[in-house]
Design a protein around this motif. Structure first.
Motif, PDB file in Angstrom:
ATOM      1  N   LEU A 162       3.397   1.581   8.738  1.00 27.59           N
ATOM      2  CA  LEU A 162       3.890   2.871   9.230  1.00 27.59           C
ATOM      3  C   LEU A 162       5.014   3.351   8.333  1.00 27.59           C
ATOM      4  O   LEU A 162       5.831   2.565   7.859  1.00 27.59           O
ATOM      5  N   THR A 204      12.989   5.490   3.974  1.00 26.38           N
ATOM      6  CA  THR A 204      14.159   5.038   3.209  1.00 26.38           C
ATOM      7  C   THR A 204      14.172   3.523   3.017  1.00 26.38           C
ATOM      8  O   THR A 204      14.780   3.015   2.083  1.00 26.38           O
ATOM      9  N   LEU A 256      10.997   1.600   3.732  1.00 29.62           N
ATOM     10  CA  LEU A 256       9.635   1.227   3.334  1.00 29.62           C
ATOM     11  C   LEU A 256       9.393   1.455   1.839  1.00 29.62           C
ATOM     12  O   LEU A 256       8.790   0.619   1.160  1.00 29.62           O
ATOM     13  N   LEU A 307      18.874   9.972  12.059  1.00 26.82           N
ATOM     14  CA  LEU A 307      20.230   9.495  12.329  1.00 26.82           C
ATOM     15  C   LEU A 307      21.211  10.664  12.285  1.00 26.82           C
ATOM     16  O   LEU A 307      22.162  10.711  13.063  1.00 26.82           O
ATOM     17  N   SER A 341      28.003   5.553  10.587  1.00 24.73           N
ATOM     18  CA  SER A 341      28.412   4.518   9.622  1.00 24.73           C
ATOM     19  C   SER A 341      27.261   4.098   8.696  1.00 24.73           C
ATOM     20  O   SER A 341      27.465   3.339   7.753  1.00 24.73           O
ATOM     21  N   ALA A 360      16.398   9.087   7.452  1.00 25.68           N
ATOM     22  CA  ALA A 360      16.151   7.881   8.257  1.00 25.68           C
ATOM     23  C   ALA A 360      16.047   8.215   9.742  1.00 25.68           C
ATOM     24  O   ALA A 360      16.833   9.001  10.272  1.00 25.68           O
ATOM     25  N   THR A 361      15.109   7.577  10.412  1.00 24.22           N
ATOM     26  CA  THR A 361      14.892   7.809  11.849  1.00 24.22           C
ATOM     27  C   THR A 361      15.454   6.631  12.651  1.00 24.22           C
ATOM     28  O   THR A 361      15.635   5.538  12.115  1.00 24.22           O
ATOM     29  N   SER A 417      20.594  -3.466  11.238  1.00 31.87           N
ATOM     30  CA  SER A 417      20.690  -2.159  11.905  1.00 31.87           C
ATOM     31  C   SER A 417      22.024  -1.979  12.638  1.00 31.87           C
ATOM     32  O   SER A 417      22.357  -2.758  13.529  1.00 31.87           O
ATOM     33  N   ASP A 418      22.760  -0.941  12.262  1.00 29.77           N
ATOM     34  CA  ASP A 418      24.008  -0.629  12.978  1.00 29.77           C
ATOM     35  C   ASP A 418      23.739  -0.009  14.342  1.00 29.77           C
ATOM     36  O   ASP A 418      24.462  -0.271  15.302  1.00 29.77           O
ATOM     37  N   ASP A 473      27.437   1.019   2.752  1.00 25.27           N
ATOM     38  CA  ASP A 473      27.237  -0.428   2.711  1.00 25.27           C
ATOM     39  C   ASP A 473      26.833  -0.952   4.096  1.00 25.27           C
ATOM     40  O   ASP A 473      27.212  -0.387   5.124  1.00 25.27           O
ATOM     41  N   PHE A 474      26.087  -2.039   4.053  1.00 23.43           N
ATOM     42  CA  PHE A 474      25.694  -2.705   5.289  1.00 23.43           C
ATOM     43  C   PHE A 474      26.878  -3.485   5.848  1.00 23.43           C
ATOM     44  O   PHE A 474      27.787  -3.864   5.106  1.00 23.43           O
TER      45      PHE A 474
END
Ligand SMILES: Cc1cc2nc3c(=O)[nH]c(=O)nc-3n(C[C@H](O)[C@H](O)[C@H](O)COP(=O)(O)OP(=O)(O)OC[C@H]3O[C@@H](n4cnc5c(N)ncnc54)[C@H](O)[C@@H]3O)c2cc1C
Ligand code: SF4
Length: 323
Positions: free
Chosen positions: A28, A33, A35, A78, A100, A110-111, A169-170, A238-239
């Motif tokens: 899917l 962003t 995939l 987002l 963030s 991004a969803t 995931s934030d 950043d993550f």
């Protein structure tokens, strides 16, 4: 990037039927962003034959509130969540977490469904083909976890087995503290999964051919203080090394409800239930917050290079409680 067939799904049922038809040979795509970097890097065990576009399904990008629930369609971006007055007024911790994430360009594509379903960020797992990958490891079904004896500075410090990658995931951390449910649809029908049960050590809880349809969040007391804190190595884009979300309610200085979730420490967001219980019925001060932070990290079992995350997590928990 290798070639693949691209299909615009018109309905959720059509997308489910396509997944069933291609039997593991289709993936899917929502915002793409995450995939697209997997397709470019060619690090997955199996390269997809077909990409099913979800963005061609209309009516799945809503952010609405009714019946005491915030409802977010899986295709809501987002940036829609960040900009939603409903979210920023009643579910601020989610707005802060979404804000963030990455950069405005990424948040515009991004969803929320993709943010929850994005793949892990372990550097062994994502080692790209053009520099010698893909690398095999436990998560890919072959061999041990390379992070255990390797460079594990950003890996899990709790609740892991076999694979020590953390949930990147934030929004998942904010949704965990909001007691959100992830609603999914598949060939067997619809079901709801608590966001804290959505993530596992080797994969998420989606069964074969299931798709995230929406997220539902119960209303939060207006007097609750909602906080999202994120520690990163770089300031922008950043993550999280560690993140903390909290929803704390006080009446006349006494804590009547406390919810705390830790992010980037485990395969999914972790509710600090014992720390939450410690705070209820107590006056919150520095000492109480420090004790709760100790309790929140009591179950941490770091790897060789990531014990530093425990101290960061304790500091963030304390700051969130005292805010
Ligand atoms: C430079 C950079 C920085 C980033 N920083 C952060 C950060 O700080 N915090 C953070 O949380 N994230 C971060 N990310 C990750 C980013 O948030 C995700 O890439 C994004 O949220 C994925 O959403 P998407 O819609 O683009 O998903 P896609 O890339 O389209 O899909 C991602 C995965 O989810 C699956 N999927 C998508 N939608 C569904 C659905 N409805 N049901 C089932 N499966 C689905 C896809 O098949 C795919 O496997 C960053 C990414 C980049 C590139
Ligand atoms: S943490 Fe270990 S098992 Fe998990 S993806 Fe990384 S190397 Fe593989």
């Amino acid at each position: 990037m290798r070639s693949f067939t691209h299909i615009n799904a018109r309905t959720l049922d059509e997308a489910i039927e396509l997944l069933r038809k291609y039997r593991g040979r289709a993936v899917l795509n929502a915002g793409g962003t995450d995939l697209l970097s997997a397709l470019k890097g060619e690090y997955l065990s199996r390269y997809p034959e077909t990409v099913i576009n979800l963005k061609s399904i209309s009516g799945l990008d809503y952010v609405s509130e009714d019946g005491g629930l915030l409802r977010i369609g899986a295709l809501a971006k987002l940036s829609d969540i960040v900009r939603s007055p409903l979210v920023s007024s009643g579910y601020r911790v989610l707005a802060e977490a979404a804000r963030s994430v990455a950069s405005p360009q990424i948040r515009n594509a991004a969803t929320i469904g993709g943010n929850l379903c994005q793949d892990i960020r372990c550097w062994y797992y994502r080692y790209p083909r053009h520099i010698g990958g893909p690398v095999q490891c436990a998560r890919k079904g072959s061999g041990p976890c390379l992070a255990v004896r390797g460079d594990n500075r950003y890996h899990a410090i709790m609740n892991s087995r076999k694979c020590f990658a953390v949930c990147p995931s934030d929004t998942a951390v904010a949704l965990a503290v909001l007691d959100a449910q992830v609603h999914v649809s598949g060939p067997e029908g619809d079901r709801a999964i608590a966001v804290t049960d959505f993530f596992g050590p080797l994969a998420n809880a989606l069964r074969s051919n299931e798709i995230v349809r929406k997220i539902e969040v119960p209303k939060v007391s207006v007097s609750a203080v909602q906080t999202f804190l994120k520690f990163t190595v770089r300031e922008p884009i950043d993550f999280a090394v560690v993140s903390v979300a909290s929803v704390i309610t006080r009446e006349e200085g006494v804590c009547t409800d406390a919810r705390i979730a830790l992010g980037a420490v485990a395969p999914g967001p972790v509710r600090a239930s014992k720390a939450e219980e410690m705070l209820k019925g107590e006056r919150i001060d520095e000492e109480m917050a420090a004790q709760a932070a100790e309790q929140a990290l009591a179950g941490a079992r770091p790897l060789s290079k990531n014990a530093y995350k425990i101290e960061i997590a304790k500091t963030l928990v304390k700051r969130a409680i005292l805010r």
